[in-house]
Design a protein around this motif. Structure first.
Motif, PDB file in Angstrom:
ATOM      1  N   GLY D 224       0.795  -1.216   0.000  1.00  0.00           N
ATOM      2  CA  GLY D 224       0.000   0.000   0.000  1.00  0.00           C
ATOM      3  C   GLY D 224       0.828   1.267   0.000  1.00  0.00           C
ATOM      4  N   ASP D 225       1.868   1.268  -0.834  1.00  0.00           N
ATOM      5  CA  ASP D 225       2.786   2.404  -0.831  1.00  0.00           C
ATOM      6  C   ASP D 225       2.180   3.655  -1.448  1.00  0.00           C
ATOM      7  OD1 ASP D 225       4.742   0.694   0.214  1.00  0.00           O
ATOM      8  OD2 ASP D 225       5.243  -0.004  -1.799  1.00  0.00           O
ATOM      9  N   ASN D 226       1.266   3.464  -2.413  1.00  0.00           N
ATOM     10  CA  ASN D 226       0.715   4.615  -3.122  1.00  0.00           C
ATOM     11  C   ASN D 226      -0.722   4.320  -3.546  1.00  0.00           C
ATOM     12  OD1 ASN D 226       0.978   2.821  -5.309  1.00  0.00           O
ATOM     13  ND2 ASN D 226       3.071   3.538  -5.677  1.00  0.00           N
ATOM     14  N   ALA D 227      -1.350   5.300  -4.163  1.00  0.00           N
ATOM     15  CA  ALA D 227      -2.772   5.172  -4.518  1.00  0.00           C
ATOM     16  C   ALA D 227      -3.013   3.983  -5.444  1.00  0.00           C
ATOM     17  CB  ALA D 227      -3.248   6.462  -5.176  1.00  0.00           C
ATOM     18  N   GLU D 228      -2.091   3.750  -6.361  1.00  0.00           N
ATOM     19  CA  GLU D 228      -2.216   2.620  -7.276  1.00  0.00           C
ATOM     20  C   GLU D 228      -2.217   1.299  -6.497  1.00  0.00           C
ATOM     21  OE1 GLU D 228       1.063   2.326  -9.922  1.00  0.00           O
ATOM     22  OE2 GLU D 228      -0.139   1.587 -11.610  1.00  0.00           O
ATOM     23  N   GLY D 229      -1.316   1.229  -5.499  1.00  0.00           N
ATOM     24  CA  GLY D 229      -1.246   0.027  -4.680  1.00  0.00           C
ATOM     25  C   GLY D 229      -2.532  -0.197  -3.898  1.00  0.00           C
ATOM     26  N   VAL D 230      -3.095   0.870  -3.359  1.00  0.00           N
ATOM     27  CA  VAL D 230      -4.340   0.743  -2.595  1.00  0.00           C
ATOM     28  C   VAL D 230      -5.474   0.275  -3.507  1.00  0.00           C
ATOM     29  CG1 VAL D 230      -6.062   1.971  -1.219  1.00  0.00           C
ATOM     30  CG2 VAL D 230      -3.626   2.471  -0.917  1.00  0.00           C
ATOM     31  N   ALA D 231      -5.518   0.803  -4.723  1.00  0.00           N
ATOM     32  CA  ALA D 231      -6.544   0.372  -5.671  1.00  0.00           C
ATOM     33  C   ALA D 231      -6.390  -1.115  -5.983  1.00  0.00           C
ATOM     34  CB  ALA D 231      -6.453   1.200  -6.956  1.00  0.00           C
ATOM     35  N   ALA D 232      -5.143  -1.559  -6.136  1.00  0.00           N
ATOM     36  CA  ALA D 232      -4.904  -2.979  -6.404  1.00  0.00           C
ATOM     37  C   ALA D 232      -5.364  -3.832  -5.221  1.00  0.00           C
ATOM     38  CB  ALA D 232      -3.421  -3.210  -6.693  1.00  0.00           C
ATOM     39  N   ILE D 233      -5.089  -3.352  -4.008  1.00  0.00           N
ATOM     40  CA  ILE D 233      -5.511  -4.100  -2.817  1.00  0.00           C
ATOM     41  C   ILE D 233      -7.025  -4.263  -2.801  1.00  0.00           C
ATOM     42  CG2 ILE D 233      -5.636  -4.052  -0.297  1.00  0.00           C
ATOM     43  CD1 ILE D 233      -2.908  -2.671  -0.277  1.00  0.00           C
ATOM     44  N   ALA D 234      -7.734  -3.202  -3.156  1.00  0.00           N
ATOM     45  CA  ALA D 234      -9.201  -3.273  -3.171  1.00  0.00           C
ATOM     46  C   ALA D 234      -9.671  -4.325  -4.171  1.00  0.00           C
ATOM     47  CB  ALA D 234      -9.783  -1.902  -3.506  1.00  0.00           C
ATOM     48  N   GLU D 235      -9.018  -4.379  -5.318  1.00  0.00           N
ATOM     49  CA  GLU D 235      -9.401  -5.372  -6.324  1.00  0.00           C
ATOM     50  C   GLU D 235      -9.075  -6.787  -5.853  1.00  0.00           C
ATOM     51  OE1 GLU D 235      -9.359  -3.937 -10.692  1.00  0.00           O
ATOM     52  OE2 GLU D 235      -7.411  -3.326  -9.867  1.00  0.00           O
ATOM     53  N   ILE D 236      -7.902  -6.939  -5.248  1.00  0.00           N
ATOM     54  CA  ILE D 236      -7.502  -8.262  -4.744  1.00  0.00           C
ATOM     55  C   ILE D 236      -8.477  -8.716  -3.652  1.00  0.00           C
ATOM     56  CG2 ILE D 236      -5.696  -9.502  -3.497  1.00  0.00           C
ATOM     57  CD1 ILE D 236      -3.665  -7.616  -4.934  1.00  0.00           C
ATOM     58  N   ARG D 237      -8.837  -7.775  -2.770  1.00  0.00           N
ATOM     59  CA  ARG D 237      -9.795  -8.089  -1.698  1.00  0.00           C
ATOM     60  C   ARG D 237     -11.091  -8.643  -2.284  1.00  0.00           C
ATOM     61  NH1 ARG D 237      -9.223  -9.054   3.342  1.00  0.00           N
ATOM     62  NH2 ARG D 237     -10.103 -10.939   2.480  1.00  0.00           N
ATOM     63  N   ALA D 238     -11.585  -7.978  -3.315  1.00  0.00           N
ATOM     64  CA  ALA D 238     -12.851  -8.408  -3.924  1.00  0.00           C
ATOM     65  C   ALA D 238     -12.712  -9.801  -4.526  1.00  0.00           C
ATOM     66  CB  ALA D 238     -13.277  -7.392  -4.981  1.00  0.00           C
ATOM     67  N   LEU D 239     -11.585 -10.031  -5.184  1.00  0.00           N
ATOM     68  CA  LEU D 239     -11.355 -11.359  -5.782  1.00  0.00           C
ATOM     69  C   LEU D 239     -11.275 -12.440  -4.706  1.00  0.00           C
ATOM     70  CD1 LEU D 239      -8.690 -11.062  -8.627  1.00  0.00           C
ATOM     71  CD2 LEU D 239     -11.155 -11.444  -8.819  1.00  0.00           C
ATOM     72  N   VAL D 240     -10.510 -12.171  -3.690  1.00  0.00           N
ATOM     73  CA  VAL D 240     -10.311 -13.156  -2.626  1.00  0.00           C
ATOM     74  C   VAL D 240     -11.635 -13.465  -1.932  1.00  0.00           C
ATOM     75  CG1 VAL D 240      -9.287 -13.467  -0.345  1.00  0.00           C
ATOM     76  CG2 VAL D 240      -7.871 -12.696  -2.257  1.00  0.00           C
ATOM     77  N   ASP D 241     -12.470 -12.456  -1.812  1.00  0.00           N
ATOM     78  CA  ASP D 241     -13.782 -12.654  -1.183  1.00  0.00           C
ATOM     79  C   ASP D 241     -14.763 -13.329  -2.142  1.00  0.00           C
ATOM     80  OD1 ASP D 241     -12.788 -11.479   1.038  1.00  0.00           O
ATOM     81  OD2 ASP D 241     -13.888  -9.592   0.843  1.00  0.00           O
ATOM     82  N   GLY D 242     -14.303 -13.599  -3.359  1.00  0.00           N
ATOM     83  CA  GLY D 242     -15.128 -14.342  -4.304  1.00  0.00           C
ATOM     84  C   GLY D 242     -16.186 -13.512  -4.975  1.00  0.00           C
ATOM     85  N   GLU D 243     -15.966 -12.210  -4.958  1.00  0.00           N
ATOM     86  CA  GLU D 243     -16.958 -11.347  -5.610  1.00  0.00           C
ATOM     87  C   GLU D 243     -16.714 -11.329  -7.125  1.00  0.00           C
ATOM     88  OE1 GLU D 243     -16.559  -7.591  -3.608  1.00  0.00           O
ATOM     89  OE2 GLU D 243     -16.819  -8.511  -1.651  1.00  0.00           O
TER      90      GLU D 243
END
Lengths: 243, 243, 243, 243
Positions: D224-243
């Motif tokens: 989560g170093d920068n805004a791009e990283g945070v956006a990626a985390i949000a996408e990964i979270r959604a994938l991992v949660d099976g959304e």
């Protein structure tokens, strides 16, 4: 009237300040020496950048307090403080020479700067340390109504002074900066530009209660921490250049 | 043949080494630069002591590892290492000038010294850093059978070298010091004095398996950590002086 | 009456204090936490030594000032100081548990100790930090005529106090230690032993001008920096034990 | 599958990482312990933030190398490394308890992490240090084809392991991360999301040359170093949660 700015305050992987954006607008770069910021590689890069931008360089030594960024007063013995200053000045001086730059002045940082202005014993130690340096080097300090006293102190030791004023800070009647904890301590953009104009044209500032005091600074301290700061520097530069 | 010794390795309230007792016997003081030992005040006092004793001074830079006393190899990027060296050399050089001394050489400390001898990339970075210093300064390194290679490397960069040998350490056939973990790594007093004599008279040492290798050192490294060490230095001094 | 001593103040390759010789005579070891002395390995060894000697252990936290050995006052913001204390206490507490020891108290070091006694704001921050620790832990501070005030402050926060007196230092009438810069500040061996006897038998000391003030300390602070200090500790131990 | 992220890596006045923005998306916060980043106040604030976000906390200890951000391998003796780890874990553990959090795991940082994966001796020292901690604590390390070996090593010492994989990095056939200096080492957004899906659904990754290796990670490391990283985390979270 010149513009000076604290630069080279990144440390290892931590970055601070928009140094590259600031350089084109300023005349003097106060380069951190490793004790509050500024690891060796950062120092080297900052000096190279100053060289490219034809900016004068000064050492910006501090108390040995990395975690506190040199902002916390420390009670060093005079001989400890003097040696600490000579170490930092020497490090910057040699590294500047490697970049074919000549270190031209010293501006103490943070709590050390504040202590220098507030405590005659600390100021005496700083002046004596600079006088004991192996070649002449100028001390930058704050322009206040006590400038004549400070000039006498410096003359007695054979060192030269540069006086700086602050564009964005409100002054009290003693010529000290109003504490940041007080309302109105930091000027709005409009008041800042007005203060620059007044300093440029008359060498004075209007204090918190409306009095006018004479400062006659040689240089103005500006801040390039963020995009807003850089924009302000560009405006101050234009004003100072009489545009 | 000269004698050199690591000095100024105290740090703040912690003292190390019998510097005052060692100074009268040596020719060259390798002064710690603050990264493995040697705070600014200690540096200043050590330089003043060297001045009084008419001892040459060199910078003794190290990896940035205070808690490990610079004895643990660290994997710095070449540009980090180069800047780290220039910072330390500059600090010492300026402080020496303040004491009216001229810094005359650089001897890397501890793990950095070992890495310099073992790894051509580290040695190249060190030599390049010294070559980039703003005035000529000599590099002290270990006298080994590879001295000709090291001279070529230095010549290509235009820097001068000083070679040192160790009085009290047993050598292997490659001219490296036997690891301290091995039996016989550190000589008894008798063997040490015999090694000094042999180095003085023929420039050679007898290695761990009885071979004779040529080192032709310019200077001998001695150690003044305790009273026994100081006594050994006095004996070595007498031998070297041909008494 | 117990004896406490500052221990574990070595740092990396620098040694300080005759810890092994002191341990048998004392009841409480104030263990440096890494901010003025005491690297992790030194902490671990000191705790193991205390365990063997059945000595209680306390955390001896300091301002973050390695080069100044925590002896220089630093102006930390309350939240900085509180977090700095909790970090050091936690480090010691966990490492003590690894040695099957229970950390039982906290005694601030050096300038932090002096500031605690002189400045109510610093004392409040220290007491609040200790009160916010996740389990009860006792604060050791100086026994003075203000002990009742200090007890009230501690009671309000629910923390316990231990009061210490100094065997070898002359007191002024306020119960403060006479500054080391003044004549008679540090007692001769005879005066020290007399002060220990008086503290043991009546809980009082005779001040610099001959007055008698009541201190009623729980513990006496002793110093094991050198052989003379260790000999004094042995004598104090015998006196305290009523021999 | 959980998400873990390195947090609390600011230091004093230097900020790093968008911790507040990252917290809502992750399950585990690897909190810097002061040796490569993370001063005491930053640690305290990071723990309080994790508490609010109901995120598990782990200690993220490092080599003592502030200027190098713990990214440079250092050759510590095993006992030095073990004590250095226990100090950092203890500091975090106690401070977590003050925030009513339980420290649940340890994930070594930077060069220490790399050395742990590459060198059995370093891994053994780390595991032994964790086994010597006064209460059970889990070690997080990299999921590789050697996981069974690592489980055996941990079982022998009675410690538990958590295995992590990397979403955005290309793997070689040994299950190591491709060096950042090589092309394709860091995935594009599309490849990263595909790798997350593959890890979620089959526990495998496709390596640089197209092979498929099994990793079966417990947790994914995100940045989560920068805004791009945070956006990626949000996408990964959604994938991992099976959304």
């Amino acid at each position: 009237m010149l513009l000076n700015c604290d630069l080279g305050e990144s440390y290892g992987s931590w970055t601070m300040g928009l140094d590259e954006q600031v350089m084109p607008y300023i005349n003097q770069a106060n380069v951190a020496c490793g004790f509050h910021g500024g690891d060796p590689l950062t120092i080297q890069k900052t000096l190279a950048l100053a060289k490219t931008s034809q900016v004068s360089v000064g050492a910006h030594p501090a108390y040995p307090d990395l975690v506190g960024f040199g902002r916390r007063s420390m009670n060093l013995a005079p001989q400890e403080l003097a040696a600490t200053l000579l170490y930092q000045i020497s490090a910057l001086d040699g590294m500047a020479s490697c970049e074919k730059l000549e270190l031209s002045y010293v501006k103490p940082h943070g709590a050390l700067y504040n202590d220098m202005m507030a405590r005659p014993d600390v100021r005496a130690t700083i002046m004596q340390a600079i006088a004991s340096y192996h070649r002449p080097i100028t001390l930058m300090l704050q322009a206040t109504p006590n400038a004549d006293l400070h000039r006498e102190e410096a003359d007695a030791l054979g060192i030269k002074l540069l006086f700086e004023a602050f564009a964005d800070r409100c002054y009290d009647n003693d010529g000290a900066l109003l504490s940041r904890s007080k309302p109105g301590a930091v000027h709005s953009r409009e008041k800042m530009l007005a203060q620059v104009l007044q300093l440029r044209d008359s060498g004075t500032v209007t204090t918190v209660d409306g009095s006018c005091i004479e400062l006659r600074p040689d240089t103005l301290c500006v801040h390039g921490d963020n995009a807003e700061g850089v924009a302000a520097i560009a405006e101050i530069r234009a004003l100072v250049d009489g545009e």
